[in-house]
Scaffold this active site. Structure first.
Site, PDB file in Angstrom:
ATOM      1  CG  ASP A  47      -0.375  -0.108   2.640  1.00 16.73           C
ATOM      2  OD1 ASP A  47       1.114  -0.391   2.337  1.00 16.73           O
ATOM      3  OD2 ASP A  47      -0.967  -0.107   3.721  1.00 16.73           O
ATOM      4  CB  SER A  48       4.589   1.671   0.161  1.00 20.30           C
ATOM      5  OG  SER A  48       4.846   0.480  -0.552  1.00 20.30           O
ATOM      6  CG  ASP A  86       0.242  -4.155   1.990  1.00 18.86           C
ATOM      7  OD1 ASP A  86       0.297  -4.832   2.836  1.00 18.86           O
ATOM      8  OD2 ASP A  86       1.299  -3.246   1.839  1.00 18.86           O
ATOM      9  CE  LYS A 115       2.989  -5.861   3.783  1.00 17.45           C
ATOM     10  NZ  LYS A 115       2.470  -4.944   4.691  1.00 17.45           N
ATOM     11  CD  GLU A 117       0.326  -1.657   8.105  1.00 16.46           C
ATOM     12  OE1 GLU A 117       0.052  -0.955   8.930  1.00 16.46           O
ATOM     13  OE2 GLU A 117       0.852  -1.409   7.071  1.00 16.46           O
ATOM     14  CD  GLU A 184       7.752  -0.887   8.128  1.00 22.86           C
ATOM     15  OE1 GLU A 184       6.723  -1.521   7.627  1.00 22.86           O
ATOM     16  OE2 GLU A 184       7.959   0.251   7.733  1.00 22.86           O
TER      17      GLU A 184
HETATM   18  O1  KIV Z   1       3.508  -1.445   1.679  1.00 22.84           O
HETATM   19  C1  KIV Z   1       4.841  -1.410   1.916  1.00 22.84           C
HETATM   20  O2  KIV Z   1       5.719  -1.028   1.148  1.00 22.84           O
HETATM   21  C2  KIV Z   1       5.047  -2.445   3.077  1.00 22.84           C
HETATM   22  C3  KIV Z   1       6.582  -2.705   3.177  1.00 22.84           C
HETATM   23  C4  KIV Z   1       7.201  -1.612   3.792  1.00 22.84           C
HETATM   24  C5  KIV Z   1       6.714  -3.811   4.078  1.00 22.84           C
HETATM   25  O3  KIV Z   1       4.143  -2.812   3.615  1.00 22.84           O
END
Ligand code: KIV
Length: 267
Positions: A47-48, A86, A115, A117, A184
């Site tokens: 989600d970055s 994500d 994924k 959190e 992280e």
């Molecule tokens: O979204 C992302 O880039 C991440 C990584 C930092 C693991 O979750």
């Protein structure tokens, strides 16, 4: 030599064989194709994307639809790589049905796994997704979706109580059926203890050398963002300079009339 298909079994086998796993984030087809030709084990459509591809200040603005579009593009180029997508901010905190629907969108987009959190408050959702045939990667330590709750991006787990809470969350993820967990921005020693305690692989970012694998944001790894260099990033390329050099050469060739030449023109 490029890897063949990567699956969650590859992850578990790597842990047993003590073979390190390499992951990078990816958001588009062109880079996914390049990654498919590399030995890198797996790809995260993070989600970055909201920050790196869309210029937002945090990941909070990522939506399921944004993640679907990036996931579809990456999957088209990623060949046999494991593609983790994500779950965006709050998409797994609106009840089980909404979480399953969001995960379903990402799996239909071609993701191999999702994924999310944290654990507290959505442990039932994690178990349900894992039992529904959706491989789940956990993410503890610094959880970027909680940036406002922390009051900024900061190392987690430096105090004993916080360290124990992160270790408990990682163990809980394994119990709930997660196949792997991202650690992280936590102290290296804590990451080492968690890695030794878990039967599933840990993937570190800013978590030191003792994790079972590492992940970096692709643009950070390539050195595309010269203003951003936290301690945990190592640049494996001079991407920004290479791109600027190419832009400069193109500009000059256009303006001097050297481009296009005869060989680039139709008769
Ligand atoms: O979204 C992302 O880039 C991440 C990584 C930092 C693991 O979750």
């Amino acid at each position: 030599m490029p890897n063949d298909t990567t699956t969650i079994r590859t992850f578990l086998q790597a842990k047993t064989a003590r073979r390190k796993l390499s992951m990078v984030t990816c958001y588009d087809y062109t880079f996914a194709r390049l990654l498919s030709q590399s030995p890198i084990d797996a790809v995260l459509v993070g989600d970055s994307a909201a920050m790196v591809m869309h210029g937002h200040p945090t990941t909070l603005t990522a939506t399921v639809d944004m993640m679907r579009i990036h996931t579809e593009a990456v999957v088209r180029g990623a060949g046999g790589k494991l593609v983790v997508a994500d779950m965006p901010f709050l998409s797994y905190r609106k009840g089980l049905t909404a979480a399953v629907e969001a995960a379903h969108v990402l799996m239909r987009a071609g993701a191999t796994a999702i994924k999310l959190e944290g654990v507290d408050g959505h442990d039932d959702t994690i178990r349900h997704l894992a039992q529904s045939g959706i491989p789940v990667m956990g993410h503890v330590g610094l959880q970027p979706q909680s940036v406002h709750a922390y009051g900024g991006y900061r190392i987690q787990g430096r105090q004993n109580e916080a360290a124990q809470s992160i270790a408990r969350a990682a163990c809980r993820l394994e119990e709930l059926g997660a196949f792997s967990v991202v650690l992280e921005c936590i102290p290296a020693a804590l990451a080492g203890e968690i890695t030794a305690a878990l039967g599933i692989p840990t993937i570190g970012i800013g978590a030191g050398p003792h994790c079972d694998g590492q992940i970096l944001v692709l643009q950070d790894l390539l050195g595309m963002n010269v203003e951003f260099k936290p301690k945990f990033v190592r640049r494996f390329g001079s991407g920004a300079q290479s791109v600027l050099d190419a832009f400069g050469q193109y500009d000059e060739a256009v303006k001097t009339g050297a481009f296009p030449g005869r060989e680039e023109s139709y008769e």
